[in-house]
Design an enzyme around this catalytic site. Sequence first.
Site, PDB file in Angstrom:
ATOM      1  N   ASN A  62      63.426  45.031  90.972  1.00 53.46           N
ATOM      2  CA  ASN A  62      62.512  44.799  89.861  1.00 53.46           C
ATOM      3  C   ASN A  62      61.222  45.570  90.121  1.00 53.46           C
ATOM      4  O   ASN A  62      61.116  46.291  91.107  1.00 53.46           O
ATOM      5  CB  ASN A  62      62.253  43.303  89.667  1.00 53.46           C
ATOM      6  CG  ASN A  62      61.697  42.667  90.929  1.00 53.46           C
ATOM      7  OD1 ASN A  62      60.692  43.119  91.472  1.00 53.46           O
ATOM      8  ND2 ASN A  62      62.349  41.618  91.416  1.00 53.46           N
ATOM      9  N   ALA A  92      57.137  36.494  96.296  1.00 48.96           N
ATOM     10  CA  ALA A  92      58.115  37.571  96.132  1.00 48.96           C
ATOM     11  C   ALA A  92      58.933  37.405  94.857  1.00 48.96           C
ATOM     12  O   ALA A  92      59.300  36.288  94.473  1.00 48.96           O
ATOM     13  CB  ALA A  92      59.044  37.628  97.338  1.00 48.96           C
ATOM     14  N   PRO A 113      70.740  33.648  97.044  1.00 46.15           N
ATOM     15  CA  PRO A 113      70.177  32.340  97.412  1.00 46.15           C
ATOM     16  C   PRO A 113      68.808  32.145  96.785  1.00 46.15           C
ATOM     17  O   PRO A 113      68.043  33.100  96.625  1.00 46.15           O
ATOM     18  CB  PRO A 113      70.091  32.408  98.939  1.00 46.15           C
ATOM     19  CG  PRO A 113      70.093  33.863  99.275  1.00 46.15           C
ATOM     20  CD  PRO A 113      70.938  34.523  98.224  1.00 46.15           C
ATOM     21  N   ILE A 122      65.382  31.017  97.377  1.00 51.59           N
ATOM     22  CA  ILE A 122      64.560  30.762  98.560  1.00 51.59           C
ATOM     23  C   ILE A 122      63.599  29.609  98.319  1.00 51.59           C
ATOM     24  O   ILE A 122      63.423  28.736  99.185  1.00 51.59           O
ATOM     25  CB  ILE A 122      63.806  32.040  98.967  1.00 51.59           C
ATOM     26  CG1 ILE A 122      64.808  33.146  99.304  1.00 51.59           C
ATOM     27  CG2 ILE A 122      62.885  31.772 100.154  1.00 51.59           C
ATOM     28  CD1 ILE A 122      64.184  34.495  99.586  1.00 51.59           C
ATOM     29  N   LEU A 123      62.967  29.560  97.141  1.00 47.21           N
ATOM     30  CA  LEU A 123      62.020  28.487  96.844  1.00 47.21           C
ATOM     31  C   LEU A 123      62.720  27.136  96.834  1.00 47.21           C
ATOM     32  O   LEU A 123      62.242  26.164  97.433  1.00 47.21           O
ATOM     33  CB  LEU A 123      61.330  28.744  95.498  1.00 47.21           C
ATOM     34  CG  LEU A 123      60.310  27.699  95.051  1.00 47.21           C
ATOM     35  CD1 LEU A 123      59.162  27.582  96.050  1.00 47.21           C
ATOM     36  CD2 LEU A 123      59.774  28.041  93.663  1.00 47.21           C
ATOM     37  N   LYS A 181      62.939  23.248  91.441  1.00 50.23           N
ATOM     38  CA  LYS A 181      62.836  23.848  92.773  1.00 50.23           C
ATOM     39  C   LYS A 181      62.301  22.896  93.827  1.00 50.23           C
ATOM     40  O   LYS A 181      62.381  23.183  95.017  1.00 50.23           O
ATOM     41  CB  LYS A 181      61.920  25.086  92.730  1.00 50.23           C
ATOM     42  CG  LYS A 181      62.251  26.082  91.634  1.00 50.23           C
ATOM     43  CD  LYS A 181      63.533  26.810  91.885  1.00 50.23           C
ATOM     44  CE  LYS A 181      63.730  27.920  90.869  1.00 50.23           C
ATOM     45  NZ  LYS A 181      64.971  28.678  91.058  1.00 50.23           N
TER      46      LYS A 181
END
Length: 423
Positions: A228, A292, A324, A326-327, A361
């Site tokens: 991105n 990120a 995956p 991550i958060l 999350k």
Amino acid sequence: MTQRVLLIVSGGIAAYKSLELVRLLRKRGIAVRAVLTESAQQFVTPLTLGVLTEDHVFKQLFDLKDEQEIGHIQLSRQADLVVVAPATANILAKMAHGIADDLATTLLLATDKPVLAVPAMNVRMWHHVATQRNLTQLRADGVHVMEPDDGAMACGEFGKGRLPEPEAIAAEIERLLEIPFASSEVEKPFAQPVLDRLEPNGGLSGKHILITAGPTHEPIDPVRYIANRSSGKQGFAIAAAAAKAGARVTLVAGPVHLPTPAGVDRVDVETARQMLAAVEAALPADAAIMVAAVADWRAADAADQKLKKDGSGQPAPLALVENPDILATLGHHAQRPALLVGFAAETQKIAEHAQAKLAKKGADWIVANDVSGPPGMSVMGGDANAVQIVSAAGIESWPSLPKSEVADKLIEKVAHALASYPD
């Protein structure tokens, strides 16, 4: 006072660039003492390197004359910085596992000074899971690792693995030599992380802040990837602000070309799975700020060779699998940070999507920003940001500000929150 570098040259076709690196360092007034591995001597002669360094070139661990005059322990401690360039996959593996079977690896195990590794290898070797695992371990141990360049290689392949140009390596060496370093009487196998050597000067003294920044690159084949437009600027600004506030900062960075903020321990990764592994390796942390822009998907099976057009007019089949989260992983982790902050890059219904993300999350705050602008004018890659902080207490909207000011305000808010938590 003259600054001193101990340069370890390991075997690889890129070893010839070490000669130009020595020339550039000497031109900058930096003294260089060199060590050649046995295989490096097939590419660079001790005589040539000795002429450029104007010093003896060390080659053998059991050279009685050298041991009497200087000793390998003393040699490992006399420099201000130890540089391994080029760092082959072989020497990186030995460093990661504490193997000391020649002069170079013994020096690396015996040094108590900062270490910079500059990898150079075939693209397949660079992407191999074993190499990436070794790099993760080295970064966790405090070794500074430069990202290799992309480009054509001597073997005829193209991709990541080229030794950075000597000018770029010299600039990184200069940057590291400017960081204060206090040596310890306790012997350490590798460099002490930078932040442990800086005096805290703010409200996050004694706190460990974990930050992710930049994009991830998910390989499709050796020359293409899914990514991105994230520049990493906001995450790097937050890391800089946290370090200024006295925190010990671990910055896990995707592939971006940004200088490491002063006082920040940087871990470079490429893919989402590597980023997750680096994040988990950095735990425990008092707060985690996940800035990120991680790619949501990756190719199910990255091709070993470049995908070619077959003349049919049809695109090559590309099966995607989810990366995956991550958060969310941190939100339900056994070592979940006391404060967990996520970022949401949205193009519509900004606050609404951020509120949904907050619950899903398991985060404490979501920092939402509108990235709907055209390339070149979007938050992604730009120098300003207008954010909304979404939490269980409601929504706090900030006007458009330079990313450095957004970082300062966010870190002030983080420090206030952590101060209110019981120890």
